[in-house]
Design a protein around this motif. Structure first.
Motif, PDB file in Angstrom:
ATOM      1  N   VAL A   1       0.841  -1.198   0.000  1.00 19.58           N
ATOM      2  CA  VAL A   1       0.000   0.000   0.000  1.00 19.58           C
ATOM      3  C   VAL A   1       0.879   1.251   0.000  1.00 19.58           C
ATOM      4  CG1 VAL A   1      -1.702   1.341   1.300  1.00 19.58           C
ATOM      5  CG2 VAL A   1      -1.952  -1.149   1.116  1.00 19.58           C
TER       6      VAL A   1
ATOM      7  N   SER B   1      -8.711   3.606  -2.064  1.00 18.30           N
ATOM      8  CA  SER B   1      -8.550   3.427  -0.622  1.00 18.30           C
ATOM      9  C   SER B   1      -7.459   2.396  -0.367  1.00 18.30           C
ATOM     10  CB  SER B   1      -9.854   2.940   0.005  1.00 18.30           C
ATOM     11  OG  SER B   1     -10.162   1.632  -0.468  1.00 18.30           O
ATOM     12  N   ASP B   2      -7.013   2.325   0.872  1.00 17.72           N
ATOM     13  CA  ASP B   2      -5.994   1.326   1.213  1.00 17.72           C
ATOM     14  C   ASP B   2      -6.494  -0.084   0.949  1.00 17.72           C
ATOM     15  OD1 ASP B   2      -4.411   3.398   1.951  1.00 17.72           O
ATOM     16  OD2 ASP B   2      -4.434   2.995   4.101  1.00 17.72           O
ATOM     17  N   SER B   3      -7.753  -0.338   1.234  1.00 16.05           N
ATOM     18  CA  SER B   3      -8.297  -1.685   1.015  1.00 16.05           C
ATOM     19  C   SER B   3      -8.375  -2.012  -0.479  1.00 16.05           C
ATOM     20  CB  SER B   3      -9.685  -1.799   1.652  1.00 16.05           C
ATOM     21  OG  SER B   3     -10.594  -0.868   1.078  1.00 16.05           O
ATOM     22  N   ASP B   4      -8.656  -1.029  -1.308  1.00 12.17           N
ATOM     23  CA  ASP B   4      -8.661  -1.258  -2.751  1.00 12.17           C
ATOM     24  C   ASP B   4      -7.274  -1.694  -3.231  1.00 12.17           C
ATOM     25  OD1 ASP B   4     -11.331  -0.530  -2.986  1.00 12.17           O
ATOM     26  OD2 ASP B   4     -10.852   1.585  -3.400  1.00 12.17           O
TER      27      ASP B   4
ATOM     28  N   GLN C   1      -4.857  -2.992  -1.419  1.00 12.31           N
ATOM     29  CA  GLN C   1      -4.500  -4.295  -0.861  1.00 12.31           C
ATOM     30  C   GLN C   1      -5.202  -5.433  -1.595  1.00 12.31           C
ATOM     31  OE1 GLN C   1      -2.098  -4.660   1.471  1.00 12.31           O
ATOM     32  NE2 GLN C   1      -2.284  -6.870   1.112  1.00 12.31           N
ATOM     33  N   ASP C   2      -6.413  -5.196  -2.071  1.00 12.14           N
ATOM     34  CA  ASP C   2      -7.150  -6.219  -2.833  1.00 12.14           C
ATOM     35  C   ASP C   2      -6.391  -6.602  -4.102  1.00 12.14           C
ATOM     36  OD1 ASP C   2      -9.171  -6.391  -0.995  1.00 12.14           O
ATOM     37  OD2 ASP C   2     -10.558  -5.061  -2.079  1.00 12.14           O
TER      38      ASP C   2
ATOM     39  N   ASN D   1      -3.603  -8.914  -3.068  1.00 15.92           N
ATOM     40  CA  ASN D   1      -4.073 -10.256  -2.716  1.00 15.92           C
ATOM     41  C   ASN D   1      -4.488 -11.054  -3.951  1.00 15.92           C
ATOM     42  OD1 ASN D   1      -3.662  -9.472  -0.082  1.00 15.92           O
ATOM     43  ND2 ASN D   1      -5.819  -9.016   0.323  1.00 15.92           N
TER      44      ASN D   1
END
Length: 594
Positions: A494, A512-515, A517-518, A521
């Protein structure tokens, strides 16, 4: 020369073999890692699993069976690639073919030992090149890699110079002057080091200045001490006394009384700890005389040394003495401009460079280049062929990705100027093309990877996934913009992406950070594909490098005035992956300094 049985026809035959192999496999080497996921590179070129590739490449056993699911219907293949789909279906076949088309298997290379023996056999009346000072360990002032390269290459260059009966060496791309200094100090050769960087040549000039005065006093001092010790002392006693004296703590005793040093010896020897500050404080048991001599070559020499006593605290008599010595030294320097250890020169060198414009005292010489980047290596060979004053050449190139290419992938001229590849007329007639990514792959070190010193996969993986993000969210992004060295500073994927977006001046608020990170992954499970693909590139690297070097050897073989040419493995590939030298000698009758 008895080892020079390799003919032009044989070289051309080997070139044909390598170019045929690369015509099938080069697409893998030219695939860009950045586009690995955006262009689905794995599925485009490979029809086996990453595990199959990693097993085949890593095992070193080329007799392993292919996966069971392929034995029932074996497609028609060439070097492991399906003739219909052009995808890799036989990894073992590819690995074996790559080994057979690499330089060690082509039977065209000489060993360094055979070359030296041949040169000495032809000059048996002269023996081996004489060294002008006691042998010393160059590890004191160079890394182990550089020390290995300089020592291995300098002996070859000295033998070439002796064989040709010349005393001058022109070191192209001399850098900080390590090879130049070693050649001059060890073999009494007059060396001109040419580098395009003024920083490098200035540092070499400063090192040269200190070496010149230090080496004279050192040799005079050690010769006198050795003469006295042979008459009155054991070698062990003499070594202790030399170490004590050279530390500047006490006079060196000879016979029954103290030896009185000359002013020049006193000035040089007492300033030795300024040349290398680490000398002070070391125990006598750990300080060898040669270590002090080597300290004059250390990188620290280019830093100005602080005087032991501030000038304001010197007596009027001492100030006058130092002033007089400085004037005498400058006058001597002007009167004896050719007495330097070696002469660093700043110039950008091409094949058209007129050496006499750079070197007033130019005589017949040997031209050398230790890891000359990109086009400088082929330019060195062109200069050797074109300049009658150059009797021999010893060129070790590097940075193949910086070579300019004359032709594109369609065989059309892409550059009208003189290019670095191809160099030989034989490959120019074929409009031979490699490609930048393939040339970059040629820089990979198979021997190191085989020992586990592999590629930094995570940084490559981060960059490839970033490219997916840029494709999906930043359509206006221009791919020619470079991210730079962001990975080394990033704490996570990230963080890496956010740093890269800021570097590229893109709006990071879109994600976003989660975007982010997805994305990581999703592609993490496919990282083995990238790892396996890069191992295929490593496998092909020696073949691509081999073609580049065979092109250079072929160029020399094409020249009527070159009496001998060879590819010689000078270095241990584990220490120095770019280990091959292109060496050439001219017919004696074709050389003249007129």
């Amino acid at each position: 020369m008895k080892s020079s049985s390799c003919s032009l026809t044989e070289i051309q035959q080997r070139i044909d073999e390598v170019t045929r192999f690369l015509s099938i496999t080069l697409n893998i080497a030219n695939a860009h890692t950045v586009e690995f996921y955006t262009h689905d590179v794995w599925k485009r070129f490979v029809a086996v699993s990453p595990e199959d590739v990693l097993s085949a490449v890593g095992s070193g056993n080329h007799q392993q069976r292919e996966p069971q699911h392929r034995q029932s219907e074996q497609p028609s293949t060439t070097f492991g690639f399906c003739n219909d789909t052009k995808r890799l279906v036989g990894t073992q076949e590819l690995v074996q073919a790559a080994k057979e088309h690499s330089l060690p298997s082509l039977g065209l290379c000489m060993s360094r030992e055979n070359l030296l023996q041949d040169l000495r056999d032809m000059k048996s009346d002269s023996g081996t090149p004489e060294e002008t000072v006691a042998a010393f360990e160059s590890d004191e002032f160079m890394t182990s890699k550089k020390s290995h390269e300089v020592q291995s290459m300098s002996e070859v260059v000295a033998c070439l110079a002796q064989h040709c009966g010349v005393n001058q060496v022109i070191d192209v791309g001399s850098g900080k002057g390590y090879l130049s200094s070693f050649l001059s100090l060890q073999y009494a050769l007059r060396v001109y080091g040419i580098d395009s960087s003024s920083t490098n040549t200035h540092g070499a000039q400063e090192r040269n200045r200190k070496l010149k005065k230090f080496s004279k006093a050192y040799q005079k001092h050690t010769k006198a001490a050795r003469t006295q010790s042979e008459a009155t002392h054991s070698p062990q006693e003499e070594l202790i006394e030399r170490k004590t004296g050279l530390n500047g703590d006490e006079d060196v005793f000879s016979g029954n009384g103290p030896r009185i040093r000359s002013q020049e010896e006193e000035r040089v020897l007492t300033s030795s700890s300024d040349i290398n500050p680490t000398v002070e404080g070391r125990s006598e048991q750990n300080l060898e005389t040669d270590e002090l001599f080597l300290s004059a070559l250390s990188v620290d020499v280019i830093q100005p040394a602080s005087p032991r006593v501030p000038p304001s605290q010197l007596s009027a008599e001492e100030r006058e003495r130092r002033k007089r010595e400085n004037l005498e030294r400058k006058a001597q320097s002007r009167a004896d401009s050719t007495g330097a250890v070696f002469s660093p020169l700043t110039s950008y060198v091409t094949a058209e460079t007129e050496l006499r414009d750079l070197i007033n005292e130019l005589e017949d010489a040997v031209m050398v280049g230790l890891h000359t980047c990109g086009d400088l290596a082929p330019s060195t060979l062109r200069m050797f062929v074109a300049k009658p004053e150059l009797a021999a050449v010893c060129s070790v190139g590097c940075c193949y990705h910086l070579l300019s290419e004359e032709f594109d992938h369609a065989g059309q001229k892409c550059l009208q100027s003189v290019c670095g590849f191809p160099l030989s007329q034989y490959l120019r007639d074929q409009s031979c093309f490699c490609g930048r990514n393939a040339r970059m792959s040629a820089c990979l070190a198979l021997e190191r990877v085989a020992l586990g010193q592999g590629i930094q996969m995570e940084s490559l993986f981060y960059r490839a996934v970033l490219h997916v993000i840029l494709r999906d969210h930043y359509s206006s992004y221009k791919s020619e913009k470079r991210v730079g060295n962001v990975y080394s500073k990033a704490k996570s994927f990230v963080d890496y992406v956010r740093r890269a977006l800021r570097r590229l001046e893109l709006d990071e608020s879109k994600l976003s950070d989660s975007d982010i990170q997805d994305y990581h992954n999703t592609y993490r499970v496919r990282m083995d594909e990238m790892h396996a693909f890069n191992m295929l590139k490593v496998t092909l690297a020696p073949c691509i490098e081999g073609l580049i070097l065979l092109d250079r050897l072929c160029y020399l073989k094409e020249q009527e005035d070159v009496s001998f040419s060879a590819l010689v493995q000078l270095f241990d590939p584990l220490l120095s992956p770019r280990c091959y030298a292109v060496i050439g000698l001219k017919n004696d009758g074709k050389r003249t300094t007129s």
